[in-house]
Write a protein that holds these residues in place. Sequence first.
Motif, PDB file in Angstrom:
ATOM      1  N   TRP A  53       0.860  -1.184   0.000  1.00 49.02           N
ATOM      2  CA  TRP A  53       0.000   0.000   0.000  1.00 49.02           C
ATOM      3  C   TRP A  53       0.893   1.229   0.000  1.00 49.02           C
ATOM      4  O   TRP A  53       1.610   1.483   0.956  1.00 49.02           O
ATOM      5  CB  TRP A  53      -0.905  -0.009   1.230  1.00 49.02           C
ATOM      6  N   TYR A  54       0.860   1.972  -1.090  1.00 49.53           N
ATOM      7  CA  TYR A  54       1.699   3.159  -1.249  1.00 49.53           C
ATOM      8  C   TYR A  54       0.854   4.403  -0.979  1.00 49.53           C
ATOM      9  O   TYR A  54      -0.123   4.664  -1.691  1.00 49.53           O
ATOM     10  CB  TYR A  54       2.284   3.231  -2.667  1.00 49.53           C
ATOM     11  N   VAL A  55       1.238   5.157   0.031  1.00 49.97           N
ATOM     12  CA  VAL A  55       0.535   6.378   0.431  1.00 49.97           C
ATOM     13  C   VAL A  55       1.439   7.566   0.108  1.00 49.97           C
ATOM     14  O   VAL A  55       2.629   7.549   0.461  1.00 49.97           O
ATOM     15  CB  VAL A  55       0.194   6.344   1.934  1.00 49.97           C
ATOM     16  N   PRO A  56       0.928   8.618  -0.552  1.00 44.48           N
ATOM     17  CA  PRO A  56       1.780   9.725  -1.014  1.00 44.48           C
ATOM     18  C   PRO A  56       2.253  10.643   0.107  1.00 44.48           C
ATOM     19  O   PRO A  56       1.923  11.833   0.154  1.00 44.48           O
ATOM     20  CB  PRO A  56       0.876  10.469  -2.011  1.00 44.48           C
ATOM     21  N   SER A  76       5.881  -4.172   7.349  1.00 43.45           N
ATOM     22  CA  SER A  76       6.988  -3.235   7.251  1.00 43.45           C
ATOM     23  C   SER A  76       6.437  -1.901   6.783  1.00 43.45           C
ATOM     24  O   SER A  76       5.425  -1.844   6.081  1.00 43.45           O
ATOM     25  CB  SER A  76       8.057  -3.731   6.275  1.00 43.45           C
ATOM     26  N   ILE A  77       7.094  -0.827   7.187  1.00 45.01           N
ATOM     27  CA  ILE A  77       6.734   0.510   6.726  1.00 45.01           C
ATOM     28  C   ILE A  77       8.035   1.205   6.352  1.00 45.01           C
ATOM     29  O   ILE A  77       8.941   1.335   7.171  1.00 45.01           O
ATOM     30  CB  ILE A  77       5.981   1.317   7.800  1.00 45.01           C
ATOM     31  N   ASP A  78       8.097   1.625   5.099  1.00 47.19           N
ATOM     32  CA  ASP A  78       9.332   2.178   4.572  1.00 47.19           C
ATOM     33  C   ASP A  78       9.034   3.521   3.928  1.00 47.19           C
ATOM     34  O   ASP A  78       8.175   3.616   3.047  1.00 47.19           O
ATOM     35  CB  ASP A  78       9.923   1.204   3.538  1.00 47.19           C
ATOM     36  N   GLY A 132       7.298   6.596   9.969  1.00 54.02           N
ATOM     37  CA  GLY A 132       7.690   5.212   9.736  1.00 54.02           C
ATOM     38  C   GLY A 132       7.675   4.371  10.996  1.00 54.02           C
ATOM     39  O   GLY A 132       7.426   3.156  10.944  1.00 54.02           O
ATOM     40  N   GLU A 133       7.943   4.991  12.135  1.00 51.64           N
ATOM     41  CA  GLU A 133       7.883   4.290  13.418  1.00 51.64           C
ATOM     42  C   GLU A 133       6.500   4.366  14.043  1.00 51.64           C
ATOM     43  O   GLU A 133       5.950   3.374  14.512  1.00 51.64           O
ATOM     44  CB  GLU A 133       8.919   4.890  14.381  1.00 51.64           C
ATOM     45  N   GLY A 160       9.865   6.510   1.473  1.00 57.53           N
ATOM     46  CA  GLY A 160      10.628   6.845   0.284  1.00 57.53           C
ATOM     47  C   GLY A 160      10.457   8.310  -0.062  1.00 57.53           C
ATOM     48  O   GLY A 160       9.865   9.082   0.691  1.00 57.53           O
ATOM     49  N   SER A 161      10.952   8.707  -1.224  1.00 59.38           N
ATOM     50  CA  SER A 161      10.878  10.109  -1.612  1.00 59.38           C
ATOM     51  C   SER A 161       9.452  10.536  -1.926  1.00 59.38           C
ATOM     52  O   SER A 161       9.032  11.643  -1.582  1.00 59.38           O
ATOM     53  CB  SER A 161      11.779  10.369  -2.817  1.00 59.38           C
ATOM     54  N   VAL A 162       8.670   9.657  -2.563  1.00 60.01           N
ATOM     55  CA  VAL A 162       7.306   9.999  -2.966  1.00 60.01           C
ATOM     56  C   VAL A 162       6.266   9.348  -2.062  1.00 60.01           C
ATOM     57  O   VAL A 162       5.256   9.973  -1.710  1.00 60.01           O
ATOM     58  CB  VAL A 162       7.054   9.582  -4.427  1.00 60.01           C
ATOM     59  N   PHE A 163       6.505   8.098  -1.652  1.00 66.21           N
ATOM     60  CA  PHE A 163       5.509   7.336  -0.918  1.00 66.21           C
ATOM     61  C   PHE A 163       6.002   6.883   0.455  1.00 66.21           C
ATOM     62  O   PHE A 163       7.202   6.660   0.659  1.00 66.21           O
ATOM     63  CB  PHE A 163       5.112   6.080  -1.702  1.00 66.21           C
ATOM     64  N   MET A 164       5.047   6.709   1.371  1.00 63.78           N
ATOM     65  CA  MET A 164       5.233   5.876   2.544  1.00 63.78           C
ATOM     66  C   MET A 164       4.708   4.512   2.131  1.00 63.78           C
ATOM     67  O   MET A 164       3.536   4.364   1.764  1.00 63.78           O
ATOM     68  CB  MET A 164       4.457   6.420   3.737  1.00 63.78           C
ATOM     69  N   ARG A 165       5.569   3.501   2.157  1.00 63.18           N
ATOM     70  CA  ARG A 165       5.231   2.187   1.601  1.00 63.18           C
ATOM     71  C   ARG A 165       4.938   1.193   2.719  1.00 63.18           C
ATOM     72  O   ARG A 165       5.824   0.833   3.495  1.00 63.18           O
ATOM     73  CB  ARG A 165       6.377   1.686   0.711  1.00 63.18           C
ATOM     74  N   PHE A 166       3.693   0.747   2.795  1.00 63.60           N
ATOM     75  CA  PHE A 166       3.283  -0.286   3.747  1.00 63.60           C
ATOM     76  C   PHE A 166       3.412  -1.647   3.076  1.00 63.60           C
ATOM     77  O   PHE A 166       2.997  -1.816   1.919  1.00 63.60           O
ATOM     78  CB  PHE A 166       1.825  -0.088   4.164  1.00 63.60           C
ATOM     79  N   GLY A 167       3.938  -2.619   3.803  1.00 59.58           N
ATOM     80  CA  GLY A 167       4.026  -3.982   3.295  1.00 59.58           C
ATOM     81  C   GLY A 167       3.469  -4.959   4.309  1.00 59.58           C
ATOM     82  O   GLY A 167       3.846  -4.909   5.485  1.00 59.58           O
ATOM     83  N   PHE A 168       2.561  -5.825   3.885  1.00 62.84           N
ATOM     84  CA  PHE A 168       1.965  -6.843   4.752  1.00 62.84           C
ATOM     85  C   PHE A 168       2.025  -8.187   4.046  1.00 62.84           C
ATOM     86  O   PHE A 168       1.738  -8.277   2.854  1.00 62.84           O
ATOM     87  CB  PHE A 168       0.498  -6.512   5.055  1.00 62.84           C
TER      88      PHE A 168
END
Length: 424
Positions: A30-33, A78-80, A51-52, A82-90
Amino acid sequence: MNGLVTRTLECGMPLVVESIPGVRSVAVAWYVPAGYASEPEQKQGLSAMWGELLNRGCGDLDSRAHADALDALGMTRSIDGGSVFMRFGFTLVGARLMESLPMMVDMVRRPRMDEESVEPVRDLALQAIESLKDDPAQRASLKLRELHSPVPLNRTGLGTPETLGTITREDLLGGWAVRAKPRGSILAIAGEVESAGGAGAIAKKLDELLKGWEGGAAEPVLAAPPARGSYHHIEDPSTQVHIVLAHEAPREMSDDAPLERIVSSVLSGGMSARLFIEVREKRGLCYSVSQSYSGERDWGQCSAYVGTQPERAQESLNVLLAELRKVEHGGGTEGVGGAGGITQEEFDIAITGMKSRIIFSGESTSARAHALASDQYKRGRARSLDEITSVYSRMTLKQVNDYIQRRQMGPMTIVTLGQSSLKR
């Protein structure tokens, strides 16, 4: 045949679902801007703290209850930033996808960011900045990004001690509410989705959970980088020298992007690659050398790295630049490629390696979900593995060598870190 379906949810967010036969897990990307490029200048570091904090409670669940609920679902996350997105991974067992969706939605729509969590998270963000003192290669890479990448994508993403010190809980909650919008977000799911009823059932469930979520987040406005094409040296007492450089390359949507990936593989695709042979094996100049290509939606670049000792640093840089220029001018290394550029053997090795990486990436549901989300952003649509592979199946050596005859690196930015500066 894998099934790939793309829908637009009622809230306006694209949903990409790929069913992968023979797996039991399912992964959600899930990519959030809300990347660091969108942070206000005086509040840099918001994404580092998000991110935390986004992992520390949501909805009615505090940090401990939230962690217990995710563990009960058997979900890795995981939550990472990036430059454009906050990237959620499940990632979890496919049979539990439907019951886990409400928790994922709460993490995005209703994060708690409790007051008692803010200071510990700020301390972690400050420690990340302090830890750069012990990571000279990363310091050099961040400086290269600052000089070469478009503004504001050239930020470190860490913030500064000064800006982190000004961030309040209100800034964190308010900033997230502004950025976490459906238009601009992307949701991709890959793996065992049939037990959830497939793409249609997943979309219906998400429409229910996301009811009332609306709006969009403005994209960062890009500006020219501050010092592309310059040389910068970072004084450091280290007994090692770190050399990093970057030059222009095709953006992801360009027809030249796959060709550039083959060139990059020839340069740095393994122990038979040109840079490894010329810089490390023949001359013994360094302990590490590499080159990579990154195609973004609006721009692209190639980066290279050499880690060596002070007495070998200048020659390492000279040989690295010489090898890069040989490719730009369509030449090969002595006995490798010659004036004709890339050889048939180099091409065959690069194509085989590329196809293998594509196939292996499809075996990880997590990697596949993130690849789908990335494709959706950069290209406006997701591609199947068969479609991606077919690009390289159709490619010929002549196409690659024709490309390198017109390939231009453009301004090259170089950063070195060590005891003494080098000559370009």
